[in-house]
Design an enzyme around this catalytic site. Structure first.
Site, mmCIF file in Angstrom:
data_model
loop_
_atom_site.group_PDB
_atom_site.id
_atom_site.type_symbol
_atom_site.label_atom_id
_atom_site.label_comp_id
_atom_site.label_asym_id
_atom_site.label_seq_id
_atom_site.Cartn_x
_atom_site.Cartn_y
_atom_site.Cartn_z
ATOM 1 N N LYS A 190 0.810 -1.221 0.000
ATOM 2 C CA LYS A 190 0.000 0.000 0.000
ATOM 3 C C LYS A 190 0.838 1.264 0.000
ATOM 4 O O LYS A 190 0.455 2.264 -0.613
ATOM 5 C CB LYS A 190 -0.928 0.003 1.192
ATOM 6 C CG LYS A 190 -1.995 -1.047 1.057
ATOM 7 C CD LYS A 190 -3.044 -0.867 2.109
ATOM 8 C CE LYS A 190 -3.821 -2.141 2.229
ATOM 9 N NZ LYS A 190 -4.104 -2.461 3.618
ATOM 10 N N GLU A 225 -3.705 6.540 8.894
ATOM 11 C CA GLU A 225 -4.711 7.281 8.120
ATOM 12 C C GLU A 225 -5.794 7.772 9.057
ATOM 13 O O GLU A 225 -6.102 7.119 10.050
ATOM 14 C CB GLU A 225 -5.364 6.365 7.062
ATOM 15 C CG GLU A 225 -4.560 6.197 5.803
ATOM 16 C CD GLU A 225 -5.262 5.297 4.785
ATOM 17 O OE1 GLU A 225 -6.384 4.837 5.046
ATOM 18 O OE2 GLU A 225 -4.642 5.051 3.736
ATOM 19 N N HIS A 277 -15.321 -7.809 6.434
ATOM 20 C CA HIS A 277 -14.464 -7.691 5.245
ATOM 21 C C HIS A 277 -14.745 -8.736 4.183
ATOM 22 O O HIS A 277 -14.014 -8.864 3.211
ATOM 23 C CB HIS A 277 -12.976 -7.701 5.629
ATOM 24 C CG HIS A 277 -12.638 -6.612 6.596
ATOM 25 N ND1 HIS A 277 -12.753 -5.279 6.259
ATOM 26 C CD2 HIS A 277 -12.238 -6.644 7.882
ATOM 27 C CE1 HIS A 277 -12.419 -4.556 7.315
ATOM 28 N NE2 HIS A 277 -12.115 -5.349 8.311
ATOM 29 N N ARG A 304 -6.032 -8.148 -10.099
ATOM 30 C CA ARG A 304 -6.594 -9.424 -10.573
ATOM 31 C C ARG A 304 -8.007 -9.180 -11.095
ATOM 32 O O ARG A 304 -8.550 -8.089 -10.929
ATOM 33 C CB ARG A 304 -6.678 -10.408 -9.395
ATOM 34 C CG ARG A 304 -7.576 -9.848 -8.284
ATOM 35 C CD ARG A 304 -7.882 -10.837 -7.193
ATOM 36 N NE ARG A 304 -8.875 -10.312 -6.265
ATOM 37 C CZ ARG A 304 -8.623 -9.516 -5.246
ATOM 38 N NH1 ARG A 304 -7.389 -9.127 -4.981
ATOM 39 N NH2 ARG A 304 -9.605 -9.093 -4.468
HETATM 40 C C1 MV4 Z 1 -10.388 2.397 5.855
HETATM 41 C C2 MV4 Z 1 -11.612 2.610 6.522
HETATM 42 C C3 MV4 Z 1 -11.817 3.825 7.109
HETATM 43 N N1 MV4 Z 1 -10.862 4.776 7.075
HETATM 44 N N2 MV4 Z 1 -9.462 3.376 5.846
HETATM 45 C C4 MV4 Z 1 -10.968 -2.250 4.991
HETATM 46 C C5 MV4 Z 1 -10.395 -3.118 3.934
HETATM 47 C C6 MV4 Z 1 -9.334 -2.315 3.269
HETATM 48 N N3 MV4 Z 1 -9.380 -2.497 1.845
HETATM 49 C C7 MV4 Z 1 -9.597 -0.907 3.669
HETATM 50 N N4 MV4 Z 1 -10.598 -0.928 4.678
HETATM 51 C C8 MV4 Z 1 -10.992 0.225 5.290
HETATM 52 N N5 MV4 Z 1 -10.099 1.248 5.261
HETATM 53 C C9 MV4 Z 1 -9.703 4.534 6.451
HETATM 54 N N6 MV4 Z 1 -8.764 5.480 6.451
HETATM 55 C C10 MV4 Z 1 -12.546 1.584 6.526
HETATM 56 C C11 MV4 Z 1 -12.236 0.382 5.923
HETATM 57 C C12 MV4 Z 1 -13.255 -0.619 6.023
HETATM 58 C C13 MV4 Z 1 -13.882 -1.111 4.900
HETATM 59 C C14 MV4 Z 1 -13.535 -0.720 3.629
HETATM 60 C C15 MV4 Z 1 -14.169 -1.211 2.539
HETATM 61 C C16 MV4 Z 1 -15.183 -2.157 2.705
HETATM 62 C C17 MV4 Z 1 -15.524 -2.568 3.937
HETATM 63 C C18 MV4 Z 1 -14.891 -2.071 5.061
HETATM 64 C C19 MV4 Z 1 -15.275 -2.499 6.321
HETATM 65 C C20 MV4 Z 1 -14.649 -2.002 7.405
HETATM 66 C C21 MV4 Z 1 -13.627 -1.080 7.272
#
Ligand code: MV4
Length: 501
Positions: A118, A202, A237, A294
């Site tokens: 990342k 973040e 997730h 992917r």
């Molecule tokens: C976040 C967030 C809130 N704030 N970043 C979870 C999986 C990863 N791809 C990134 N994720 C998140 N990052 C910040 N700065 C909340 C999530 C997150 C989330 C993101 C997408 C789909 C579902 C989620 C469920 C919980 C938290």
């Protein structure tokens, strides 16, 4: 052009079958690989040739790059499609494949390496004007400096592992007092899970939507986006329902996020199909999170609204052909939903439920597509992902796609194991889902197992009320907020913009 005559699919289950079908339509010869647990699997029967590569554990079969390459040499395979999961995002494998003179249907190992981490992804997009969540764009190990940055950004903050993904190695920190302990935990977790303790900070976006953009690039520098998928309905997730288009994007926001996604792909000279993930906050600000290198599980909803076959497009660009369309030629038609059907018991904390598919009858009819890899009488092996099928519906608008999904869930007959079908029905009938007013906290905020016991009559009545309310709103407000005609692309999505905060 590098012609592909024989394609090996380095995967199993529904995605192996999905890829084999497109390969067959293209007139390619096909090779399946399988583990000892998958001897009777559909992908094995479907392919022209099939080779057992080892034991039931993935590490003994589907993850054995050397054994897979050996099969390629022996059978004269010219290309490998990795599907998703397993070796699909393994840059080392992609490099081995290419060095063996075989085409890897996917991006370059370099692009996979950049986007696989990342922080290096954030570094790569720096030269472009891509919005990132406020925080650090370098690994941070000094606790005092990290605390200072955290108080500047403002709590709550999120500590993320650079090598993580899909929510692994994330820690929420609510105040400065918790900071040091949580940071140490994050570093330890990242070190043991990924062998890389790099973490960054973040701002924590509290109720975001997860919107991702499909991109496609060729080897001639052309990159297009294929619009968005709304993936906010997830549980721990694990995505549950995906849809395209999203009911909250305006045409302007869609174009802007699309441009950013194309730039993210450009930042790593991306080729093939990829997905750029964004968070969308309550004010509809969007932030780039990461890129998945992917073909994703939920690609069918994009296929349904664009009329494209993404696997064929992947294979064509892997042969060196230019994209056969420009951005301007792409439009959205109708609306598509995908429900992931898992062999899990929603009444029992979604515990994986293994066993035999005593009854297995798929739904059929207008606007229904089922991507699966099972037949009645088969066992669900314990060794792999518990997803049985992807139930995809599409219609002229979101309402029709929802109605078709509910009808298809009713037609689907599965006995012998518990599945998430009743949970899907519950979500699809929920007023928050129907109105479009939801975020990634939907399941946490709106679901308890007792909800599955509700009398069907009650929920049906509720749904009818919400749908009636929507129909009345459609009549009153058929024009987008921008004042533009509502069906410029032939899509009805703008009419569904209810619940926008
Ligand atoms: C976040 C967030 C809130 N704030 N970043 C979870 C999986 C990863 N791809 C990134 N994720 C998140 N990052 C910040 N700065 C909340 C999530 C997150 C989330 C993101 C997408 C789909 C579902 C989620 C469920 C919980 C938290």
């Amino acid at each position: 052009m590098k012609e592909i005559k024989k394609l090996l699919v380095a995967n199993r289950g529904e995605i192996a079958l999905r890829v084999l079908r497109s390969a067959k339509e293209m007139g390619l010869q096909t090779v399946a690989i399988y583990s000892e647990a998958d001897r009777n699997a559909l992908h094995v029967r479907y392919a022209d040739e099939a080779v057992c590569v080892g034991g039931p554990q993935s590490s003994e079969s589907y993850l054995r790059g050397d054994a897979i390459l050996e099969v390629c040499r022996r059978l004269g395979v010219d290309a490998i499609h990795p599907g998703y999961g397993f070796l699909s995002e393994n840059a080392e494998f992609a490099r081995m494949v290419t060095e063996a003179g075989i085409i890897f249907v996917g991006p370059s190992p370099e692009a996979m390496n950049i986007m696989g981490d990342k922080l290096s992804a954030k570094q790569a997009v720096k030269a472009y004007n891509i919005p990132l969540v406020p925080g650090t764009d370098e690994a941070i190990s000094d606790v005092e400096e990290a605390k200072r940055i955290a108080s500047e950004v403002g709590f709550p903050i999120l500590i993320k592992a650079s090598a993580g993904g899909g929510g692994k190695g994330m820690r929420i920190v609510n105040n400065a007092a918790e900071f040091e302990e949580q940071m140490q935990l994050a570093i330890n977790e990242a070190t043991s899970a990924f062998g890389d303790g790099s973490v960054f900070i973040e701002k924590f976006v509290t109720g975001p939507r997860h919107i991702e953009i499909q991109v496609l690039g060729d080897e001639h520098g052309n990159i297009v986006h294929l619009f968005e998928r709304e993936c906010s309905i997830q549980r721990r997730h694990q995505k549950v329902i995906e849809e395209a288009p999203s009911s909250v994007l305006t045409p302007e926001l869609r174009a802007e996020m699309g441009r950013c996604a194309v730039d993210v792909a450009r930042a790593c000279n991306y080729t093939g199909a990829g997905t750029v993930e964004f968070l969308l906050d309550e004010h509809r600000n969007f932030y780039f999170l990461e890129m998945n290198t992917r073909l994703q599980v939920e690609h069918p909803v994009t296929e349904q609204i664009t009329g494209l076959d993404l696997v064929k497009e992947q294979i064509r660009v892997a042969q060196g052909l230019p994209l056969p369309f420009t951005q301007d030629e792409l439009t959205i038609t109708g609306h598509a939903l995908e429900l992931r059907v898992y062999a899990e018991d929603p009444q029992n904390n979604f515990l994986p439920d293994i066993g035999t598919l005593t009854t297995y009858v798929r739904p059929q009819g207008p606007g229904v597509r089922v991507d699966d890899g099972f037949e009645q009488g088969m066992d669900i092996p314990i060794y792999y992902d518990p997803m049985i099928a992807k139930l995809v519906t599409f219609g002229k608008d979101r309402t029709e796609a929802i109605e078709r999904m509910l009808r298809a869930i009713d037609e689907y007959q599965i006995t012998g194991i518990q599945t998430t079908l009743p949970f899907g029905r519950y979500v699809l009938r929920h007023p928050a889902f129907v109105s479009g007013d939801f975020d990634t906290n939907f399941v946490r905020d709106h679901f308890t197992p007792a909800d599955l016991d509700a009398k069907p009559d009650e929920t049906t009545a509720k749904l009818a009320a919400v749908l009636t309310a929507m129909l009345m709103t459609e009549k009153k407000a058929p024009v987008a907020a921008s004042g533009a005609p509502a069906t410029a692309t032939g899509s009805n999505w703008k009419r569904n913009r209810l619940g926008v905060r």
